[in-house]
Structures are given as structure tokens and as C-alpha cells.
Motif scaffolding. Structure first.
Motif, short mmCIF file in Angstrom:
data_model
loop_
_atom_site.label_atom_id
_atom_site.label_comp_id
_atom_site.label_asym_id
_atom_site.label_seq_id
_atom_site.Cartn_x
_atom_site.Cartn_y
_atom_site.Cartn_z
N ALA A 204 8.79 -9.73 0.08
CA ALA A 204 9.19 -8.33 -0.05
C ALA A 204 10.04 -8.17 -1.31
CB ALA A 204 9.98 -7.89 1.17
N ILE A 205 9.54 -7.38 -2.25
CA ILE A 205 10.23 -7.14 -3.51
C ILE A 205 10.14 -5.64 -3.79
CG2 ILE A 205 10.32 -7.65 -5.98
CD1 ILE A 205 8.88 -10.29 -5.37
N HIS A 206 11.23 -5.06 -4.28
CA HIS A 206 11.27 -3.62 -4.56
C HIS A 206 11.73 -3.39 -5.98
CE1 HIS A 206 10.83 -2.44 -0.28
NE2 HIS A 206 11.41 -3.60 -0.09
N ALA A 214 7.98 0.96 -6.44
CA ALA A 214 6.92 -0.02 -6.29
C ALA A 214 7.44 -1.19 -5.48
CB ALA A 214 6.43 -0.49 -7.66
N SER A 215 6.57 -1.80 -4.68
CA SER A 215 7.02 -2.88 -3.81
C SER A 215 5.88 -3.83 -3.49
CB SER A 215 7.60 -2.32 -2.51
OG SER A 215 6.62 -1.59 -1.80
N SER A 216 6.24 -5.00 -2.99
CA SER A 216 5.27 -5.96 -2.46
C SER A 216 5.70 -6.33 -1.04
CB SER A 216 5.17 -7.20 -3.34
OG SER A 216 6.41 -7.90 -3.37
N CYS A 217 4.77 -6.96 -0.31
CA CYS A 217 4.92 -7.14 1.13
C CYS A 217 4.84 -8.62 1.50
CB CYS A 217 3.79 -6.37 1.82
SG CYS A 217 3.78 -6.42 3.62
N PRO A 218 5.55 -9.04 2.54
CA PRO A 218 5.38 -10.42 3.03
C PRO A 218 3.96 -10.64 3.56
CG PRO A 218 7.31 -9.38 4.02
CD PRO A 218 6.54 -8.30 3.33
N LEU A 253 10.38 5.94 3.17
CA LEU A 253 11.36 4.98 3.68
C LEU A 253 10.62 3.72 4.11
CD1 LEU A 253 14.37 4.56 4.63
CD2 LEU A 253 13.58 5.37 6.87
N THR A 254 11.08 2.56 3.65
CA THR A 254 10.37 1.31 3.94
C THR A 254 11.25 0.36 4.73
OG1 THR A 254 8.95 1.46 1.99
CG2 THR A 254 9.27 -0.73 2.94
N HIS A 255 10.73 -0.13 5.86
CA HIS A 255 11.36 -1.18 6.65
C HIS A 255 10.56 -2.47 6.44
CE1 HIS A 255 13.95 1.42 9.23
NE2 HIS A 255 13.01 2.32 8.99
N THR A 256 11.24 -3.58 6.14
CA THR A 256 10.61 -4.89 6.10
C THR A 256 11.00 -5.63 7.37
OG1 THR A 256 10.70 -4.95 3.68
CG2 THR A 256 10.40 -7.05 4.82
N VAL A 257 9.99 -6.09 8.12
CA VAL A 257 10.20 -6.56 9.49
C VAL A 257 9.57 -7.93 9.66
CG1 VAL A 257 9.95 -5.96 11.93
CG2 VAL A 257 9.99 -4.14 10.20
#
Length: 275
Positions: A204-206, A214-218, A253-257
Motif C-alpha cells: 500500500a503506497i499513496h 494515486a495509490s497501490s494495493c497489497p 476515502l481509502t482504507h487499507t485492511v
């Protein structure tokens, strides 16, 4: 026109799904991990409106891997949109998801747009077949410019390769020259484009790209090790995760879980409900 409706979008990424009886890199049971992810997502409350899978859906682009992937995803109770990754292959990818009725273009690329009441989702093809490197040629950029001009509703851009440097040396390209056409297509559309979401990095990078969040995901499986000095591939068995992007009509709104422990909850003794 004002667009006020809301939408909850789950992003999952980089399954690296293998065929039956195999493990990714001889070690990671990516089938089992994806199956667990599907079960967790089905249990989310409130139920998300959409799942977006941001590429590297299988390990080697083989038809038997896509067959295993679709078998696992058949249990997903939430609509799915797939994105092509560098471990995927365009022909088998398109064949595997033919039942979704997506209008890919321009040939031979796997790009498409889907309209929802709250949002427009535009999924891009950043793959260079036969290479891990990203590319976004003039034909793909022209298609994107046309797609963005067709509808002014809030739009979420989906790519596999992130259009930004991550600080992980072995994952970062030498330059970001491939992003020129993408940046030009997005230029001046900051009021229309609510975000650019990507996979590929397994973390996860923002940041911002073209003045847009812009973001990336696990990954649902293994992660790229948190080593900002590594110049050779280093993976880790950190807990798999996902992101929930909630569009409220005016804010993303982004939650990383993490999938681990998500369903094991408790209330502290004596805790009063929030009012």
C-alpha cells in the motif's frame, strides 16, 4: 451536472493464481489465499458495490491457471472487474472473462470503461507482452482521451503498473517515460478524475500523479518486502490485504485492511458506545 451518489469499491490485487497442485515460486499457496480472501469479502458489512482486481491475476498467463482462478472467483458474491497485469496474457485473459461482456479496445489491448450511477470506472492496459515493463502507447492514450471526453461524471482510473516511483529499487523502472501519454490524457481533468489505483507493487503506497491522488494495493498473497535498498527481488510473507475505496460523492476515502484477524473482534471492558 452534480453527481452525489456514493459507492464502496474493494480493490484486490496480484493473486498470482496457479493451477491445481502448484504453488507460486514453489512456496506460496495462492489458490488457498485467494479463496480465503473471497470468503472474507463476502462477509463484509455493508456489502461493497464492486470488486476491482488490479492485475497479475495468474502466475504465468496459462489457460489452466485462469480456469482455477475463475473457479475460485465463482464464489465471490460481489460484481468483479478485472485488470490485466504483466503476469497475465491478453488472449487467455480476455477468454477467461468473456462472460462479463466487457468492451475491450483498441485491439489488441484489454482496456474498457464501465458506467455506474455514482462513478465511471476506466480500466487501462499498461502491459508490454513478453516483458515486466510497463507501456502505454499512443493508441491506448488516444482511446483514454476519447473515453474521458464521453462522460463528465467522476471517474476512477485503474492500472496494473503504478505511474509513480515507489522507492523499492528492484521494482521501480529506470524512468517513468511510459507515463507521458497517460499524464497528458489526465492533464486538466483533476475535477473529473477522483483517483488512479494500481497493483503490481504488492504494497500500500499513496502519492499523487498528474495532480491526482494515486495509490497501490497489497496482494492477496505474498508481499514485496519492505526493503528500500534491495536491488534484487525480495518477497515477504507479511499478511495479505485489500483496500476499500469509498466514494462519498465528493471525497474518495481509502482504507487499507489486512485479511488476518479481521473477523476476530472484541470490545474493551467498560467501553462506552460512541455517541
Amino acid at each position: 451536472m452534480a453527481w452525489a451518489a456514493s459507492m464502496d469499491i474493494v480493490q484486490i490485487s496480484d493473486f498470482h493464481c496457479v493451477a491445481d497442485g502448484e504453488r507460486a515460486y514453489g512456496r506460496v499457496d495462492t489458490q488457498a489465499m485467494l479463496g480465503r480472501a473471497v470468503a472474507v469479502l463476502n462477509g463484509l458489512t455493508p456489502r461493497p458495490d464492486l470488486v476491482i482486481a488490479t492485475g497479475d491475476l495468474v502466475q504465468a498467463g496459462r489457460a489452466d491457471e485462469y480456469a482455477a482462478l475463475r473457479s475460485i472467483l465463482a464464489a465471490l458474491e460481489i460484481p468483479l472487474l478485472p485488470c490485466l497485469g504483466n503476469h497475465d496474457a491478453r488472449g487467455p485473459f480476455k477468454a477467461a472473462f468473456a462472460d462479463l461482456g466487457l468492451s475491450f479496445g483498441p485491439e489488441p489491448f484489454a482496456q474498457y470503461a464501465v458506467d455506474f450511477p455514482a462513478l465511471r470506472i476506466v480500466v487501462l492496459d499498461t502491459v508490454t507482452e513478453g516483458s515486466d515493463a510497463a507501456s502505454f502507447c499512443a493508441a491506448r492514450a488516444s482511446w483514454l482521451e476519447t473515453a474521458l471526453a464521453q462522460d463528465d461524471r467522476p471517474t476512477l482510473i485503474v492500472t496494473h503498473h503504478p505511474p509513480f516511483l515507489t522507492g523499492v529499487p528492484w521494482m521501480d523502472p529506470d524512468t517513468l517515460d511510459w507515463t507521458g501519454g497517460l499524464e497528458q490524457a489526465l492533464a486538466g481533468r483533476g475535477s473529473q478524475i477522483i483517483g488512479v489505483i494500481s497493483g503490481h507493487i504488492h504494497r500500500a503506497i499513496h502519492t499523487r500523479f498528474a495532480q491526482i491522488p494515486a495509490s497501490s494495493c497489497p496482494s492477496t498473497a505474498h508481499q514485496v518486502a519492505f526493503d528500500l535498498t534491495a536491488r534484487r527481488p525480495v518477497l515477504s510473507l507479511e499478511p495479505p490485504g485489500f483496500q476499500l475505496h469509498r466514494w462519498t460523492g465528493g471525497q474518495l476515502l481509502t482504507h487499507t485492511v489486512s485479511f488476518d484477524g479481521l473477523q476476530t473482534t472484541f470490545s474493551p471492558p467498560g467501553a462506552e458506545p460512541h455517541r
